[in-house]
Scaffold this active site. Structure first.
Site, PDB file in Angstrom:
ATOM      1  N   TYR A 136     -23.095 -23.863  31.241  1.00  0.00           N
ATOM      2  CA  TYR A 136     -23.267 -22.834  30.219  1.00  0.00           C
ATOM      3  C   TYR A 136     -22.928 -21.506  30.902  1.00  0.00           C
ATOM      4  O   TYR A 136     -23.668 -21.038  31.761  1.00  0.00           O
ATOM      5  CB  TYR A 136     -24.728 -22.869  29.783  1.00  0.00           C
ATOM      6  N   LYS A 164     -19.728 -24.691  28.086  1.00  0.00           N
ATOM      7  CA  LYS A 164     -20.026 -23.897  26.900  1.00  0.00           C
ATOM      8  C   LYS A 164     -19.828 -22.450  27.326  1.00  0.00           C
ATOM      9  O   LYS A 164     -20.608 -21.906  28.104  1.00  0.00           O
ATOM     10  CB  LYS A 164     -21.463 -24.161  26.434  1.00  0.00           C
ATOM     11  N   VAL A 209     -19.433 -23.308  19.420  1.00  0.00           N
ATOM     12  CA  VAL A 209     -20.894 -23.353  19.379  1.00  0.00           C
ATOM     13  C   VAL A 209     -21.364 -22.022  18.793  1.00  0.00           C
ATOM     14  O   VAL A 209     -21.903 -21.179  19.496  1.00  0.00           O
ATOM     15  CB  VAL A 209     -21.458 -23.574  20.802  1.00  0.00           C
TER      16      VAL A 209
END
Lengths: 318, 318, 318, 318
Positions: A136, A164, A209
């Protein structure tokens, strides 16, 4: 490439009751609505899922409720966000035990370190927990940008399943997508953007996302399908509509950061009847009064139909 | 909207002789090549045009040579970059006197200030010099991000004709394009990006100012025409090719910042025979040896044909 | 060690007339007052001397006026502050021609670079101009911290005569003083602090360059003499009094940066009758109304006696 | 003013066994040594106490061991460091239950917020746990600087008992000490500095929390007693000696941040026989080989006598 995690995977916002307990009913309602909209997966306990505000017990409660509500309809990613490796591994083991399909971890934060520490961090998590691991990349919270070459290396070594990307660095993102393609696509690369997802898709993203997807997800699903079909005109039109809706996070006054962003998402969801309240976790205050009205006005301009009045939402946390 | 400054307007790189004089011959050659490629304007004395490295005399020499070489074939924008207002106005008056069609200025830098100082700065420049004024938003050099609402306000007041956005903040850029559209398009909004221009066009940019255009401009011209025609597939393909070429700025070692970026542009242009040397201004060293070879390799991978060897280019500054 | 530049060397603030011309009379008055207070040198065209706001012509005017007024009573240091090497060298040559005793230069700014560029920058300036050269370490303006080992190396090589440290990094400052001592004291190390000069003296500073000295210099002179005598009790008492006076820069509202800091110095000097106005250079507005009253109140609390009313000072720029 | 927490209160470094368990024996040895040196209190689970690396179970183990070892000889402060309020309160309740005398908390981190969130955060912790609460101002980890006026306000309201200042902003520190004095000294203000503690004492600090005190504490105790007695010459001499010893954190290569700082402390303590190993928590590697030798050399230059060889220490973690 791991096909399991491609597409639209919203970071699910966590509803609270007025007294700051997990609102399981609103949570299930929101999850069902997202799955009905056609999402490809759901990401719980991300930054906008208030992972940093949630105690271990609350995190467990969120995961359990989420996995029960999802009931294997889509893959479930769980954020295991904490300061340093051993703490992250504890969360990851809980997520594994409770049935997560993948875990998501940032670089270490709080203590100062360098790239060797970041690399060891991801390797140790991967060794400890047998689940696909997403890095992330969120420098605004973690205060370090994950370098593309390290991500590719960890992808090729089987440590990372994907990334992400919430770095807001679209140049680095394009280079990452390119390098990933050249390396045989070891990583699933997802953008955490909301209003420039079209650019991320042109750069080669494997999905998105978007926090705003909690408020309006069908547009993100249509945009992804259009991108997959090469229909860039539709991609752009959907993005423009969603960018207009994203103004809910900029029309408020006197609030900032998480309180302004997730605060606006929760307020919109309360106005739309998805959440019962727009309550926020300590120490953040919920939007109230004129700020709720400002969010309401944006929703109406964008053609959404609130089912509750701003006043009702302001009162919902009291 | 001012149609005069739409489209592809490269920031022209400044060639130097081995002894660091302005290389007028290479400069004219490069300008002709850009105009032949179909650019819509040329921006001199931008950051990559080494404005910060150039004395007043050198700046004057660059403007005079440029305006003579361009000879009214395309509009000429001139960067009037300096620390504070009065110094910028001096440069702007020189640009005006020498025949510039528009001027470009950053926010004040070096001394600390706030938004009131920034607003007065642009207003004072506009009052002092009767030329279209572009705000140059480049936080990496100036250490402040120009807020979208201030830019729109200055556009509506007739102070600013446009914005050259090198902020690398694509979210703010999309909101700026949206707000500009809603306000009646008072500003011409140009992106300073090179590898994510496709995303900027989808966001509604009125054109681009790509430093890489000095090396290969026909692709940027094709990309802009495709964007104007709504042919996003072509936009994307052109961008992907240009992104591959942009790797000339990342394949080198031991250099950073201006030396790596403009250093690679100059080196590529020397390899391609556009510039006679890849000389850099004090205190920056030119690329040499293995770094020149690395740039050469990228050019060849991208289908460009160097006419000089890396060794010749390394020797060109000695 | 160069003894010539030890002690208290205030960065002289530049007075302007209401129509923003150099106020030569106030300037001379202030210079005489500083020399009478016992300073060991004077630093013109520093950051608080509004170097970044001054055109080349204004810089020349300031230097000429200053050198005439000083008339060899104390050494004169001149700030040659500009973006990159060749521009700095131009300023340095003017300073030399006009009779400066030493020059002061920052690292390059605006364009991005690294340590090799910084080192070459100082070496090129030193080669070009035969005057003692001080490195001005001011990351808040230049956005880079000069590393101690580079400074020592340049001191040992005879490139740098000293350092004016405005880095606000007292840990690095102590290590710099230590390393300088171990290296045989090649550098004269001056602190640019105002309210923690006592700590800098304990760390081994060779003197100070306090902007607040423009308002009240006798205290800084007493503090330095006490430090030289090892009378730390007096050092501390003087510092405490000066720290109280420094509140003139924090009691104002709606202003920031240079406008708050130098704005308060000029306002205090106008209240005390040293300057005729508190005018500021474009694009900065002078303090007015309640802000002037706030400065006045601090002066009175600290036992200073304004000779003009706040209203007179507010009207002085109109 | 709370007299209970004045003076020298080292942040105690946490020893690990080779297999990264808590080394209770070394821990007790180190605690006894610190108390014998004359410290006024001990701070466990600070940043250098590896709080960010420690799981909840490990934190509990550290507190229990510490409180048993201290056995009421000096007050015990416990760091309750975590991302947001509810998580901090959990740690604070454990610290209370286990017998801490005071707790220490930073501002919230990871999620973005503003001053209202920070103020509510400290108020909520104070309401939840009946122990003196210190604000830990450490922008390098938390990425926000606590404003002095907020700290004073929270002190006057009885929310905060004190401040542990690791902001490395000595100007703000002096103003904080001044404002605290003017407000009736509601806060105990401790500096987290190591090499500029003398300046902090001159500014009015109520004590210090020096990480280097783990290696050599008697000097810090002598410095504090000298400061209390107004013997600034001794203060300075002690500080100079400790600054020389602090070079253990700058003489290493290839390490950074926590690994370089606490890594050097642990290595010095292993060389001196206080700790059995210099093991570090995941994902940080212990110093080894040439880096251990470099620390050893500094210790010897400063007159300390290692009882183990660098090689033994390097082998201690294997």
């Amino acid at each position: 490439m791991n096909q399991q995690f491609r597409g639209v995977i919203p970071p699910v916002v966590t509803p609270l009751t007025a007294d700051q307990k997990l609102d399981r009913e609103s949570f299930t309602r929101s999850i069902n609505r997202l799955i009905d909209a056609g999402v490809d997966g759901l990401f719980f306990l991300g930054s906008s899922g208030e992972v940093a505000f949630s105690t271990d017990e609350r995190r467990r409660e969120i995961i359990e409720t989420a996995i029960a509500a999802v009931d294997h309809r889509v893959p479930v990613l769980v954020g295991c966000i904490d300061t340093e490796t051993n703490r992250v591994i504890e969360h990851a083991k809980v997520a594994h035990e409770l049935g997560a399909d993948a875990i998501v971890a940032t670089a270490p934060f709080y203590a100062l370190g360098g790239l060797p520490e970041i690399e060891r961090h991801f390797r140790l998590i991967h060794e400890a927990v047998d689940l696909p691991l997403f890095a992330y990349d969120i420098p605004v919270c973690v205060h370090v940008k994950l370098p593309g070459d390290l991500l590719i290396k960890l992808g090729l070594d089987g440590v990372l399943a994907g990334v992400k990307d919430s770095s807001n660095d679209d140049v680095a993102f394009r280079f990452l997508c390119d390098d990933n393609r050249k390396a045989g696509h070891p990583l699933t690369v997802l953008t955490g953007q909301e209003v420039v997802v079209d650019g991320a898709y042109m750069a080669g993203a494997d999905g998105s996302v978007p926090g705003l997807g909690n408020v309006e997800c069908t547009g993100y699903v249509r945009m992804w399908k259009a991108a997959e079909a090469g229909d860039w005109k539709t991609v752009r039109e959907e993005q423009d509509k969603l960018a207009a809706l994203m103004r809910i996070v900029t029309v408020t006054n006197g609030v900032s950061g998480f309180g302004a962003g997730v605060g606006a998402f929760k307020t919109a969801m309360a106005l739309l009847g998805i959440f019962d309240t727009n309550q926020m976790p300590n120490p953040v205050a919920p939007l109230q009064g004129a700020n709720v009205e400002a969010v309401d006005a944006v929703l109406r301009e964008c053609g959404l139909t609130p089912v509750r009045t701003p006043e009702e939402v302001t009162l919902s946390t009291q």
